[in-house]
Design a protein around this motif. Structure first.
Motif, mmCIF file in Angstrom:
data_model
loop_
_atom_site.group_PDB
_atom_site.id
_atom_site.type_symbol
_atom_site.label_atom_id
_atom_site.label_comp_id
_atom_site.label_asym_id
_atom_site.label_seq_id
_atom_site.Cartn_x
_atom_site.Cartn_y
_atom_site.Cartn_z
ATOM 1 N N ASP A 1 -4.587 4.650 -23.694
ATOM 2 C CA ASP A 1 -4.830 3.267 -23.261
ATOM 3 C C ASP A 1 -4.450 3.033 -21.801
ATOM 4 N N GLY A 2 -4.390 4.071 -21.007
ATOM 5 C CA GLY A 2 -4.073 3.869 -19.588
ATOM 6 C C GLY A 2 -3.665 5.143 -18.886
ATOM 7 N N TYR A 3 -2.666 5.001 -18.012
ATOM 8 C CA TYR A 3 -2.216 6.133 -17.189
ATOM 9 C C TYR A 3 -0.698 6.081 -17.062
ATOM 10 N N VAL A 4 -0.101 7.262 -16.856
ATOM 11 C CA VAL A 4 1.343 7.317 -16.626
ATOM 12 C C VAL A 4 1.573 7.931 -15.239
ATOM 13 N N ILE A 5 2.316 7.210 -14.404
ATOM 14 C CA ILE A 5 2.537 7.635 -13.013
ATOM 15 C C ILE A 5 3.978 8.102 -12.851
ATOM 16 N N ASN A 6 4.134 9.237 -12.145
ATOM 17 C CA ASN A 6 5.470 9.768 -11.865
ATOM 18 C C ASN A 6 5.544 10.244 -10.414
ATOM 19 N N GLY A 7 6.569 9.814 -9.696
ATOM 20 C CA GLY A 7 6.748 10.307 -8.321
ATOM 21 C C GLY A 7 7.434 9.287 -7.434
ATOM 22 N N ASN A 8 7.610 9.663 -6.171
ATOM 23 C CA ASN A 8 8.310 8.794 -5.211
ATOM 24 C C ASN A 8 7.424 8.519 -3.998
ATOM 25 N N LYS A 9 7.460 7.284 -3.532
ATOM 26 C CA LYS A 9 6.758 6.908 -2.297
ATOM 27 C C LYS A 9 7.810 6.478 -1.279
ATOM 28 N N ILE A 10 7.544 6.750 -0.017
ATOM 29 C CA ILE A 10 8.474 6.277 1.027
ATOM 30 C C ILE A 10 7.705 5.583 2.158
ATOM 31 N N PHE A 11 8.493 4.919 3.005
ATOM 32 C CA PHE A 11 7.948 4.210 4.186
ATOM 33 C C PHE A 11 6.949 3.124 3.781
ATOM 34 N N ILE A 12 7.196 2.462 2.664
ATOM 35 C CA ILE A 12 6.230 1.464 2.193
ATOM 36 C C ILE A 12 6.563 0.089 2.776
ATOM 37 N N THR A 13 5.664 -0.373 3.651
ATOM 38 C CA THR A 13 5.849 -1.669 4.295
ATOM 39 C C THR A 13 5.878 -2.767 3.236
ATOM 40 N N MET A 14 6.926 -3.585 3.275
ATOM 41 C CA MET A 14 7.138 -4.697 2.330
ATOM 42 C C MET A 14 7.347 -4.199 0.897
ATOM 43 N N PHE B 1 0.875 -1.184 0.000
ATOM 44 C CA PHE B 1 0.000 0.000 0.000
ATOM 45 C C PHE B 1 0.904 1.223 0.000
ATOM 46 N N ALA B 2 0.855 2.023 -1.063
ATOM 47 C CA ALA B 2 1.807 3.133 -1.174
ATOM 48 C C ALA B 2 1.090 4.481 -1.204
ATOM 49 N N LEU B 3 1.063 5.120 -0.041
ATOM 50 C CA LEU B 3 0.425 6.439 0.076
ATOM 51 C C LEU B 3 1.469 7.500 0.430
ATOM 52 N N SER B 4 2.274 7.253 1.476
ATOM 53 C CA SER B 4 3.185 8.280 2.007
ATOM 54 C C SER B 4 4.285 8.663 1.017
ATOM 55 N N GLU B 5 4.694 9.906 1.139
ATOM 56 C CA GLU B 5 5.763 10.449 0.277
ATOM 57 C C GLU B 5 6.691 11.295 1.139
ATOM 58 N N PRO B 6 7.848 11.666 0.591
ATOM 59 C CA PRO B 6 8.767 12.494 1.380
ATOM 60 C C PRO B 6 8.088 13.765 1.910
ATOM 61 N N GLY B 7 7.198 14.365 1.120
ATOM 62 C CA GLY B 7 6.554 15.616 1.559
ATOM 63 C C GLY B 7 5.112 15.438 1.988
ATOM 64 N N ALA B 8 4.620 14.210 2.049
ATOM 65 C CA ALA B 8 3.205 13.986 2.389
ATOM 66 C C ALA B 8 3.058 12.731 3.239
#
Ligand code: CAA
Length: 381
Positions: free
Chosen positions: A146-159, A123-130
């Motif tokens: 045909d879809g979506y393009v995701i850009n960014g960083n997530k942190i503190f992601i368990t497993m 489950f990836a919600l948290s980020e360095p600034g959020a």
């Protein structure tokens, strides 16, 4: 509310307790030292029906109630909170939103796999600034043909570094607020999805806490969970349930610490008698047990409300807040009762003290739980 566990709940408690006693507890110090989740044990928990204990039977789950799940989390956490954390991911943070918001195709694709314990969801919600301010995420998504393009960083992601698929929250435009957030199921092998470093932590060490990087990560339309703009609601309603299980984890950690403190106090002699004969120690143990029972009651109450189909946002926050702060206090007292030995890893309470601390942080800090509770008490402004 009936406080007695029914036959099914007692049966699953026994299964979880036996597994925890035999497979987790004897190895917990080694898992901690090596910072290692044992994948074979995850599969064994899958075979025992614990990995998908609350998930629908038609997808390989046990379809058991929330109380059974809390009892399971308590028992597994007595052995090793990090391994219990994977069961919590699969039932709460990853499994629950899939069941509630997923399409039939998404459910069939992912739920049976996580129930076996061979496949890992995150489950990836948290980020360095959020972190606490979850609506301020800056990981963006852009809709393409045909879809979506995701850009960014997530942190503190368990497993994070061990996951096979991850529920990722992203925003249509930076600063767009809660209603611009959507949720996506992103497969590990997707181009543009990379795992960054694992954090060096105080406790909960066996479970990797990772950075995830999304760079022009293109996912198909079918990766969207729920509808566009529904992501924040998905995250918050998912965390409501997850928070009860964090409370149960805290109860398990504290229960183990209390049992170890009681045992030690009857064996260790000072000034010619067992420590347990001194009122100073008895008072520690008595206070620990009252705090523990109060926390367990709040956890069961929140789980019971969930099982009844009642609103449980406030009860979940209360249970997590009280149980996590209780676990920190109870494990602190356990170290005190054991004295110098309590500070050494051989006696386990040292690790429990470190493991307890994260329960006040993940799935919303104690301060955020207080905000959730206060908002439920006060009229909407
Ligand atoms: N269920 C459903 N919807 C909810 C909800 C809930 N529990 N809580 C809020 N919402 C909805 C609101 O109704 C609102 O929608 P409407 O405008 O349509 O009414 C929308 O979401 C926005 O709500 P708020 O205005 O209350 O949002 P906010 O920005 O003020 O934030 C908060 C509220 C409670 C502080 C929230 O940001 C929060 O819980 N923060 C903590 C985040 C957190 O727990 N992070 C943990 C990360 S995950 C993790 O730790 C796991 C891991 O792997 C380590």
């Amino acid at each position: 509310m009936d406080y007695a566990l029914n036959e099914d709940q007692l049966a699953v408690q026994e299964v979880a307790r036996t597994f925890s006693e035999k497979k987790l507890k004897p190895n917990a110090e080694e898992f901690d030292a090596q910072q290692k989740i044992d994948r074979d044990l995850l599969k064994e928990m899958g075979e025992l029906g614990l990995m998908g204990i609350t998930l629908p039977e038609q997808y390989g789950g046990g379809e058991m109630d929330a109380i059974s799940y809390m009892v399971t989390c308590e028992e597994l956490s007595r052995g090793c909170p990090s391994h219990c954390g994977v069961v919590m991911l699969h039932n709460s943070l990853y499994g629950f939103p899939l069941v509630k918001y997923g399409t039939e195709e998404q459910k069939q694709k992912y739920l049976p796999r996580i129930c076996t314990g061979e496949y890992i969801g995150a489950f990836a919600l948290s980020e360095p600034g959020a972190g606490s301010d979850a609506a301020s995420i800056t990981t963006t998504y852009e809709a393409i043909d045909d879809g979506y393009v995701i850009n960014g960083n997530k942190i503190f992601i368990t497993m994070g570094s061990m996951c096979d698929n991850c529920l990722v929250f992203a925003i249509r435009e930076k600063g767009g607020g809660a209603k611009a957030i959507s949720a996506f199921l992103v497969d590990r092998e997707t181009e543009g999805f990379e795992v960054g470093a694992n954090e060096k932590k105080m406790g909960f060490k066996a479970s990797p806490t990772s950075e995830l990087i999304f760079q022009d990560c293109k996912v198909p339309r079918e990766a969207l969970l729920g509808t566009e703009g529904e992501g924040f609601k998905i995250a918050m309603s998912t965390l409501d349930g997850g928070r009860i299980s964090v409370g149960a984890m805290a109860v398990g950690i504290a229960a183990e610490a209390l049992e170890l403190a009681v045992k030690y106090s009857t064996q260790r002699e000072q000034f010619g008698k067992p420590l347990a004969a001194f009122q100073a120690i008895q008072f520690h143990l008595a206070d620990m047990s009252v705090q523990l029972e109060a926390a367990r009651s709040l956890v069961y109450k929140a789980a019971w409300l969930k099982d009844q189909g009642e609103s449980y946002t406030m009860a979940a926050a209360q249970a997590k807040l009280f149980a996590s702060e209780m676990a920190t206090k109870v494990t602190h007292s356990a170290v005190q009762v054991l004295g110098g030995y309590g500070y050494c890893s051989e006696y386990h309470v040292e690790r429990l003290y470190r493991d307890a601390r994260v329960t006040e942080l993940f799935e919303g800090t104690s301060e955020m739980q207080r905000i959730v509770i206060a908002r439920q008490l006060l009229p909407k402004s």
